[in-house]
Design a protein around this motif. Structure first.
Motif, mmCIF file in Angstrom:
data_model
loop_
_atom_site.group_PDB
_atom_site.id
_atom_site.type_symbol
_atom_site.label_atom_id
_atom_site.label_comp_id
_atom_site.label_asym_id
_atom_site.label_seq_id
_atom_site.Cartn_x
_atom_site.Cartn_y
_atom_site.Cartn_z
ATOM 1 N N CYS A 156 4.404 -4.350 -0.528
ATOM 2 C CA CYS A 156 3.301 -3.496 -0.180
ATOM 3 C C CYS A 156 1.920 -4.493 -0.803
ATOM 4 C CB CYS A 156 3.374 -2.247 -1.239
ATOM 5 S SG CYS A 156 1.848 -1.323 -1.133
ATOM 6 N N CYS A 163 0.243 -2.239 -3.626
ATOM 7 C CA CYS A 163 0.931 -1.973 -5.220
ATOM 8 C C CYS A 163 2.196 -2.796 -5.379
ATOM 9 C CB CYS A 163 1.376 -0.397 -5.346
ATOM 10 S SG CYS A 163 2.972 0.001 -4.580
ATOM 11 N N CYS A 203 5.063 1.843 2.266
ATOM 12 C CA CYS A 203 5.467 1.520 1.034
ATOM 13 C C CYS A 203 6.552 2.648 0.499
ATOM 14 C CB CYS A 203 4.254 1.250 0.087
ATOM 15 S SG CYS A 203 4.643 1.187 -1.549
ATOM 16 N N CYS A 238 3.718 3.948 -3.105
ATOM 17 C CA CYS A 238 2.356 4.410 -2.957
ATOM 18 C C CYS A 238 1.735 4.854 -1.615
ATOM 19 C CB CYS A 238 1.501 3.182 -3.659
ATOM 20 S SG CYS A 238 0.916 2.114 -2.334
ATOM 21 N N ASN A 263 1.371 3.422 0.909
ATOM 22 C CA ASN A 263 0.621 2.679 1.915
ATOM 23 C C ASN A 263 1.424 2.306 3.307
ATOM 24 O OD1 ASN A 263 -0.954 0.715 3.050
ATOM 25 N ND2 ASN A 263 0.291 -0.827 1.765
HETATM 26 ZN ZN LIG Z 1 2.504 0.505 -2.155
#
Ligand SMILES: [Zn+2]
Length: 401
Positions: free
Chosen positions: A3, A6, A43, A46, A48
């Motif tokens: 990701c 993060c 992800c 997070c 994403n």
């Molecule tokens: Zn992430």
């Protein structure tokens, strides 16, 4: 993979195979093309959603053919945004506004009457030239930490930085945010407008997935990103452009910041709606649209119907190439941008022609690859006296009008 917000691990949502960049129109049908994988992943930590493989921005944007079209719905949207920003006292008569990826300066022109000065920054030399000639001062560069410092030295600190439909067009949002935090006035606003993941998924807009769109933002993923830069979302607006977009109003975290109710409500809605089942359904619907569109085109060609596409857009090229439609089936694509006429769409090799040419001997069907301008296009075709051609709308599901 990893990701890029993060650094946690990710899992693949949808693999669309390899394709050329969706905006890379060709001078000749036989011009060689570079193909890159188009893989959407999410992800594990997070929220994403991103493209697994990113093409270097220098390759994508230094000579760019996309110029913001003249469209009544966009003009309306600019006026709406300017109104919202004025009502919230984001735009003030003494302030400076900087727009990242300002293209030909159409949005800045709408803000100009309300502020002291507007400045654009855009990496495409050909587009900066058009903007500067039209009186919108535009710096030709990528926006990052270095160019932010240059802008600050030259113009001072803006009370508003805008990034419309370009924030996700860069593999490293952290670098852009370092630039934003360096440049932005202490209590200034950073306004990001972007396609909204929830709309993309709920409306089956798989044609949003192309190499320029390196991130598919939600409130949750934007919060995860901003928190690493001492910023937060103070409000969000949902707007109808580009098939459903979100406007994030962002500030540097300061005591006493009031957060709009829409932020928490929207984030909670995402927590319920953006589940693994939702993404599975999105993938299944995407494959179903591909199957039905293939079938529709084959059936029509089987009965000697002629089809053109309407809109030489990035999303249109994603759709055509994912479905596997080529010039052998659909010879022409009608588009209103003169710079695109006479060129060929990537991979499919469909030739772009003007609206005048397309409507002079109209086909039986137009495949609306620019379906987000559906009503405007149909009205335009009918206004020119064509009442016969039908329209295939691919998204959110295949239908004929
Ligand atoms: Zn992430």
């Amino acid at each position: 993979m990893t990701c890029r917000i993060c650094l946690s691990s990710t899992h693949v949502l949808l693999d669309m195979g390899e394709s050329p960049p969706a905006n890379s129109l060709k001078e000749a049908a036989n011009q060689p093309e570079d193909f890159y994988p188009l893989v959407l992943e999410r992800c594990n930590t997070c929220a994403n959603v991103q493209l697994r493989d990113c093409i270097a921005p220098e390759k994508l944007y230094s000579r760019y053919l996309y110029m913001t079209p003249d469209s009544p719905s966009l003009t309306q949207h600019y006026a709406f945004l300017a109104g919202e920003l004025t009502d919230r006292a984001v735009l003030r008569s003494g302030s400076l506004v900087v727009e990242i990826g300002s293209n030909t300066g159409k949005f800045l022109r709408h803000l100009q009457p309300f502020v002291r000065k507007v400045v654009g920054i855009d990496p495409a030399a050909n587009i900066c030239e058009v903007a500067n000639q039209s009186g919108i001062e535009t710096i030709c560069d990528f926006f990052n930490d270095t160019s932010a410092e240059v802008l600050k030295e030259r113009f001072g600190r803006p009370a508003l930085i805008v990034a419309r439909h370009c924030f996700a067009h860069n593999p490293d949002p952290h670098e852009m945010l370092r630039g934003v935090t360096r440049l932005l006035d202490g209590d200034g606003y950073f306004v990001v407008e972007n396609a909204y993941l929830l709309n993309t998924v709920e409306n089956n807009e798989f044609d949003q997935i192309y190499h320029e769109h390196m991130f598919y933002y939600s409130i949750r993923s934007m919060q995860a990103l901003l928190a690493q830069h001492g910023m937060h979302i103070v409000d969000v607006l949902m707007v109808p452009v580009h098939g459903g977009s979100i406007v994030f109003l962002i500030k540097k975290i300061a005591p006493g910041d009031q957060l709009g109710a829409a932020v928490e409500e929207g984030a909670r809605r995402e927590d319920h709606a953006l589940t693994p089942e939702t993404f599975n359904r999105f993938v299944a619907n995407t494959l179903e649209i591909r199957r039905r569109l293939r079938e529709k085109v084959s059936d029509l060609l089987g009965t000697r119907q002629r089809i053109y596409t309407y809109g030489a857009t990035a999303k249109g090229n994603t759709l055509l190439n994912f479905v596997g439609i080529s010039a052998a089936e659909i010879p022409f694509c009608v588009d209103s941008t003169p710079a695109k006429h006479g060129r060929y769409l990537p991979k499919s090799n469909i030739k772009v022609i003007s609206e005048e040419e397309g409507l002079a001997s109209p086909p039986d069907y137009f495949l609306l690859t620019a379906w987000n301008y559906r009503d405007e296009i149909i009205a335009k075709v009918r206004r020119r006296g064509n009442v016969r051609s039908k329209f295939i709308v691919p998204i959110p599901s295949v239908s004929v009008l």
